[in-house]
Design a protein around this motif. Sequence first.
Motif, PDB file in Angstrom:
ATOM      1  N   CYS A 106      12.720  40.800  25.026  1.00 16.36           N
ATOM      2  CA  CYS A 106      14.155  41.660  24.742  1.00 16.36           C
ATOM      3  C   CYS A 106      14.429  41.461  23.188  1.00 16.36           C
ATOM      4  CB  CYS A 106      15.071  41.328  25.929  1.00 16.36           C
ATOM      5  SG  CYS A 106      16.736  42.049  25.363  1.00 16.36           S
ATOM      6  N   CYS A 153      19.401  41.030  21.492  1.00 16.58           N
ATOM      7  CA  CYS A 153      20.331  40.172  20.664  1.00 16.58           C
ATOM      8  C   CYS A 153      19.416  39.262  20.050  1.00 16.58           C
ATOM      9  CB  CYS A 153      21.337  39.619  21.844  1.00 16.58           C
ATOM     10  SG  CYS A 153      20.804  37.715  22.496  1.00 16.58           S
ATOM     11  N   MET A 190      16.278  36.759  21.565  1.00 18.75           N
ATOM     12  CA  MET A 190      15.010  37.275  21.736  1.00 18.75           C
ATOM     13  C   MET A 190      14.303  36.732  22.840  1.00 18.75           C
ATOM     14  SD  MET A 190      14.354  39.538  19.128  1.00 18.75           S
ATOM     15  CE  MET A 190      15.016  39.974  17.592  1.00 18.75           C
ATOM     16  N   CYS A 191      14.773  36.915  23.964  1.00 19.86           N
ATOM     17  CA  CYS A 191      14.427  36.280  25.294  1.00 19.86           C
ATOM     18  C   CYS A 191      12.972  36.944  25.815  1.00 19.86           C
ATOM     19  CB  CYS A 191      14.954  36.495  26.504  1.00 19.86           C
ATOM     20  SG  CYS A 191      16.720  35.935  26.404  1.00 19.86           S
ATOM     21  N   CYS A 196      20.921  36.314  29.640  1.00 20.94           N
ATOM     22  CA  CYS A 196      22.170  36.680  29.675  1.00 20.94           C
ATOM     23  C   CYS A 196      22.473  37.847  31.083  1.00 20.94           C
ATOM     24  CB  CYS A 196      22.681  37.612  28.601  1.00 20.94           C
ATOM     25  SG  CYS A 196      21.874  39.153  28.572  1.00 20.94           S
TER      26      CYS A 196
HETATM   27  S1  SF4 Z   1      20.279  36.856  25.943  1.00 15.44           S
HETATM   28 FE1  SF4 Z   1      20.176  38.891  26.900  1.00 15.44          FE
HETATM   29  S2  SF4 Z   1      20.261  40.251  25.331  1.00 15.44           S
HETATM   30 FE2  SF4 Z   1      19.806  38.605  24.300  1.00 15.44          FE
HETATM   31  S3  SF4 Z   1      17.605  38.594  24.281  1.00 15.44           S
HETATM   32 FE3  SF4 Z   1      17.957  37.440  26.103  1.00 15.44          FE
HETATM   33  S4  SF4 Z   1      17.824  39.174  27.751  1.00 15.44           S
HETATM   34 FE4  SF4 Z   1      17.979  40.190  25.781  1.00 15.44          FE
END
Ligand code: SF4
Length: 480
Positions: A10, A13, A16-17, A27
């Motif tokens: 992802c 943000c 970068m999970c 999140c």
């Molecule tokens: S914290 Fe949420 S927005 Fe940020 S990379 Fe991980 S999943 Fe995506």
Amino acid sequence: MTQTVEKIRCDACPVMCFIAPGQTGACDRYANADGRIVRTDPVLMLSRSLTTGQRIVPFAAREWDGNPLPADSFVTGIGSGTTYPDYKPAPFIVSSVVDGADMVTVVTEAIFSYCGVKVKIDTDRHLGAEGAVVRAGGEAVGHVTTAEYGSQMLSLGGVHHLTGGSKAEGRITCSAMLALCNGEAVELTIDGGSSVVVQAGKPPIVDGQLERRMRVGCGSATIGMFASQWRGLVDEVVVVDDHITGVVSEHQAGKVLDWQPTGIKIKGSRSTPGRYFKVSDPGLGWGGTRLTDPLEILGDWNAKKGARPGLTMLMVSTTGEEFGYYVLDDDLVPQQQPLPEALRDSVRLIDENCEPSLCTVLFMGGAGGSLRAGVTTNPVRLTRSIQSGETRLTSGGAACYIWPGGGITFMVDVTRLPKGAFGYVPTPALVAPLEFTLPRGDYEALGGHLAAIRTLDETQAEGGEYPTAARITPWPDQGE
Ligand code: SF4
């Protein structure tokens, strides 16, 4: 057939999970659904013509469900997604016609490392000294700031607590702010002071006690408001207040009513006639003092200045919750007696004039950073456009107060946003919805992302960067 178990990244943000299939990121706002990153909450749309109920409408639907969106649908930032790192256009840039004018609304979920929460707690009780540290879960999350009229104020969050302390401090600051912004109750403790349960729109609970009312005014104001109603019923009235204790016989309100001197002596710092500061220490007793016995603030009565046996006195707090009626005995010592019926109405009137005690939570954020690039190629023009009032900034549809001066520093009452409007990312930072609405011509002049403008129908047909649904609900009462 075996499905490839492959994590995908992802990029919404800086965290970068890498998210496994069927799982959500740190999140919980994004998930891996069948190998695609999706935003887990539907985009929230508001409509004034939709007066009841709500419905989920498909975005980017292959099959049209035959149910058109109301023409006045307003796409909010809630669930819209974020365009980190912001060089690309905001998730939704929607054109509409409002009262015959072509308008554009730029919609995003902004990540706020610079944000805080201002809390107003309607209570006279002393919660803690100005500047005292406020804690949640044992971690410092803010401080007590200047008391306002009838209210104690806390300043919570901010970049120093979010990023400048330990990891635990940042994490707990973020979660306390998130809970408060989403309307949940949070227990806060103040160093050297009280514990208070704060929930937006609800009465505070101070040291386990539900606060009922805020004061009618300071002690002096209370004298000013009600002096004429006490005239002829009692010889002296003292309104006990931690800030300004009022004495009717000496007060200007008493003077104009020709109130006679009583020879009373108040132990405190006299400010102006009939107005005394520091009669006690702050606390949880009468009028925000530590007093449980108001007679402690009286010195000896002076017979030469009007004191006499039989002289009557009402002592009352600024909320009318505490009161006592006294008569001077032969030694000029006040003796408590039952409150005469004739004075009950005036005490009731103080009580009646007190407003309900509530907690108010304002989210405050700085939207002057890179997110502006999702709106325009020339970010400072957006700042200027908001400052000049050309562009209207809303958060989840709620009107915002914009601070004058540089940047886009705004405040919004969290109770004006739909429930669950705020999110977070573990950087740590809060996520809040934003919508920028302005005339299309101004958007063009601003250097807006014109190629990304879509009509409402196109928006519904094409969806956003991440697959999602949309939920449409009636516009909440904005009190406008
Ligand atoms: S914290 Fe949420 S927005 Fe940020 S990379 Fe991980 S999943 Fe995506």
